[in-house]
Write a protein that holds these residues in place. Sequence first.
Motif, PDB file in Angstrom:
ATOM      1  N   GLU A 197      28.951  26.877  31.724  1.00  0.00           N
ATOM      2  CA  GLU A 197      28.831  28.179  31.061  1.00  0.00           C
ATOM      3  C   GLU A 197      30.021  28.502  30.163  1.00  0.00           C
ATOM      4  N   ARG A 198      31.088  27.755  30.308  1.00  0.00           N
ATOM      5  CA  ARG A 198      32.275  28.044  29.515  1.00  0.00           C
ATOM      6  C   ARG A 198      32.116  27.476  28.112  1.00  0.00           C
ATOM      7  N   LYS A 199      32.361  28.332  27.121  1.00  0.00           N
ATOM      8  CA  LYS A 199      32.100  27.942  25.737  1.00  0.00           C
ATOM      9  C   LYS A 199      33.354  28.125  24.897  1.00  0.00           C
ATOM     10  N   ASP A 200      33.703  27.060  24.166  1.00  0.00           N
ATOM     11  CA  ASP A 200      34.794  27.153  23.205  1.00  0.00           C
ATOM     12  C   ASP A 200      34.220  27.619  21.868  1.00  0.00           C
ATOM     13  N   LEU A 201      34.740  28.723  21.351  1.00  0.00           N
ATOM     14  CA  LEU A 201      34.206  29.345  20.149  1.00  0.00           C
ATOM     15  C   LEU A 201      35.257  29.358  19.050  1.00  0.00           C
ATOM     16  N   ASP A 202      34.782  29.240  17.795  1.00  0.00           N
ATOM     17  CA  ASP A 202      35.687  29.483  16.681  1.00  0.00           C
ATOM     18  C   ASP A 202      35.686  30.987  16.397  1.00  0.00           C
ATOM     19  N   ALA A 209      29.610  36.649  19.221  1.00  0.00           N
ATOM     20  CA  ALA A 209      29.400  36.826  20.663  1.00  0.00           C
ATOM     21  C   ALA A 209      29.820  38.214  21.114  1.00  0.00           C
ATOM     22  N   LEU A 210      30.912  38.721  20.568  1.00  0.00           N
ATOM     23  CA  LEU A 210      31.374  40.060  20.944  1.00  0.00           C
ATOM     24  C   LEU A 210      30.407  41.132  20.446  1.00  0.00           C
ATOM     25  N   LEU A 231      37.461  46.739  23.996  1.00  0.00           N
ATOM     26  CA  LEU A 231      38.666  45.930  23.974  1.00  0.00           C
ATOM     27  C   LEU A 231      38.319  44.470  24.227  1.00  0.00           C
ATOM     28  N   ALA A 232      38.959  43.568  23.504  1.00  0.00           N
ATOM     29  CA  ALA A 232      38.859  42.130  23.767  1.00  0.00           C
ATOM     30  C   ALA A 232      40.261  41.542  23.673  1.00  0.00           C
ATOM     31  N   ILE A 233      40.609  40.703  24.647  1.00  0.00           N
ATOM     32  CA  ILE A 233      41.944  40.108  24.702  1.00  0.00           C
ATOM     33  C   ILE A 233      41.803  38.612  24.945  1.00  0.00           C
ATOM     34  N   VAL A 234      42.574  37.832  24.223  1.00  0.00           N
ATOM     35  CA  VAL A 234      42.575  36.378  24.374  1.00  0.00           C
ATOM     36  C   VAL A 234      43.906  35.967  24.993  1.00  0.00           C
ATOM     37  N   GLY A 235      43.840  35.231  26.093  1.00  0.00           N
ATOM     38  CA  GLY A 235      45.083  34.755  26.704  1.00  0.00           C
ATOM     39  C   GLY A 235      44.911  34.419  28.166  1.00  0.00           C
ATOM     40  N   ASP A 236      45.871  33.699  28.715  1.00  0.00           N
ATOM     41  CA  ASP A 236      45.876  33.383  30.137  1.00  0.00           C
ATOM     42  C   ASP A 236      46.174  34.639  30.939  1.00  0.00           C
ATOM     43  N   PHE A 237      45.654  34.672  32.169  1.00  0.00           N
ATOM     44  CA  PHE A 237      45.812  35.863  33.000  1.00  0.00           C
ATOM     45  C   PHE A 237      47.273  36.261  33.155  1.00  0.00           C
ATOM     46  N   THR A 238      48.142  35.298  33.477  1.00  0.00           N
ATOM     47  CA  THR A 238      49.548  35.623  33.728  1.00  0.00           C
ATOM     48  C   THR A 238      50.194  36.239  32.501  1.00  0.00           C
ATOM     49  N   THR A 310      35.574  36.438  31.055  1.00  0.00           N
ATOM     50  CA  THR A 310      34.301  35.959  30.510  1.00  0.00           C
ATOM     51  C   THR A 310      34.300  34.433  30.451  1.00  0.00           C
ATOM     52  N   PRO A 311      33.135  33.815  30.237  1.00  0.00           N
ATOM     53  CA  PRO A 311      33.095  32.355  30.086  1.00  0.00           C
ATOM     54  C   PRO A 311      33.498  31.906  28.685  1.00  0.00           C
TER      55      PRO A 311
END
Length: 336
Positions: A197-202, A209-210, A231-238, A310-311
Motif C-alpha cells: 500500500e505504500r506509494k512513492d509519489l512525485d 492524492a491530497l 495540513l500535510a507534512i513530509v518527514g520522518d516521525f522523529t 499515511t501510506p
Amino acid sequence: MKAKIRKTFQFGFNCLMAVMIAGCAVGGFNPSSMNEINFRDRAVSEYDEDVRVTVAVPNESEARALFGADLATKEIQPIWVKVENHSNRTYYLITTAVDQNYFSPMEAAYATHSGLRRSAKSAMDRYFRLMSFRNPVMPNTAVSGFIFTNLDQGEKIVQVDMIANQQIKFYTFFVQIPGMRIDYRSVDFNNLYPDVERKDLDLEELRTALEKLPCCTTDQEQLHLGDPLNLAIVGDFTNIAAAFVRRGWLPAEETYSTAVWKTIKSFLFGGQYRYSPVSSLYHDGRHQDLARQKPRHDIHERNHLRLWYTPMRFDGKPVFIGQVSRDIGVRFTSKT
C-alpha cells in the motif's frame, strides 16, 4: 589518526566527592550514587571526527534519587551531558543553547533547601556544584555533568552547541522521557500499512492524492463531519516531532483516568495542564496517530494539532496529513 583520548581526573574526582557526600546523609540530604540509577541506559549520542556528545535525561523519580531533592516540584529538570573532545582544540559548551533560562547549580540547590538543616544545605550546595557540567573541554579529554533546565515531561529537545577557536558545532537531540503515557507511543508506525500500500509519489502525484482526500475528519461512526483536514507534512516521525517541540508544541497524554482527573482539576480551578489529552477525531477509520498542543493562558485556550500517518511517500519520506485548530473553550461531554 585520532588521538587517543586521555582519562580526565576532574569528573572522576567530582563523582568521588559526590559519592562521599551522598554517603554522609547529612541532615536528611541523602542522594543516590550515579551508578545506582540506570537513566544513562537511555542515552543518545551524536558525533563527528572531532567531538562526540552524549545526552540523557532522568525522569522525575530518577532525578529525585540522584539529587536527594524533588526538583520537579520546582519545575527544574537536570540533563546529563558528556562531551568527548578528540581534537586539538579547546571547546566550550554554550549553556544558554540548552536552555536560555537554565538554572545555575546554586539556584537549583537553593530552590530545594526548604526543611533542611544548615549542614545539609551546605552539603547540597557542594553536591550540586560537583555534579554540574563544567567548561572547558580541553583537547583529547572528556567532561560530563548535569545542566539544570526547565521541566519538560514525556520528551525533550536538547540543543548542544560547542564553540572553539574558529569552530562551532551544533548537536540536536530528541529525547523521550519515561513516566508519561503519551499518545503516539502506542502506535506502531512501521506496521500501520502493508508494503504493497505504500506509494512513492512525485510532486504532481502527491498534489493529486491530497486533492482526493476527504475534506474533513469525522466522528468514530463516520456519521458526522469534524474539523477540516488542512495540513500535510513530509518527514520522518522523529524529525516532525522534534520540529514541533522546538516551536513550543507539547505532547498529549493518552485519555485515561489520571489524565482525565488532571484535566478536570485544571478546568475547575483554572490551572494550566500542559499535557492534557486531545479529544479524538477520525480519518481512515482511526483516531489521530499523533497529537500536539500549544497552551496559551489556560486549559480553555489551546492550539491543537492532530496528524495521521499515511501510506504515501514523497522523496523517500512519509507523508502525514492532519488538522490544526485554535480552541477557545472547553466543555465536558459523554461523547469523547
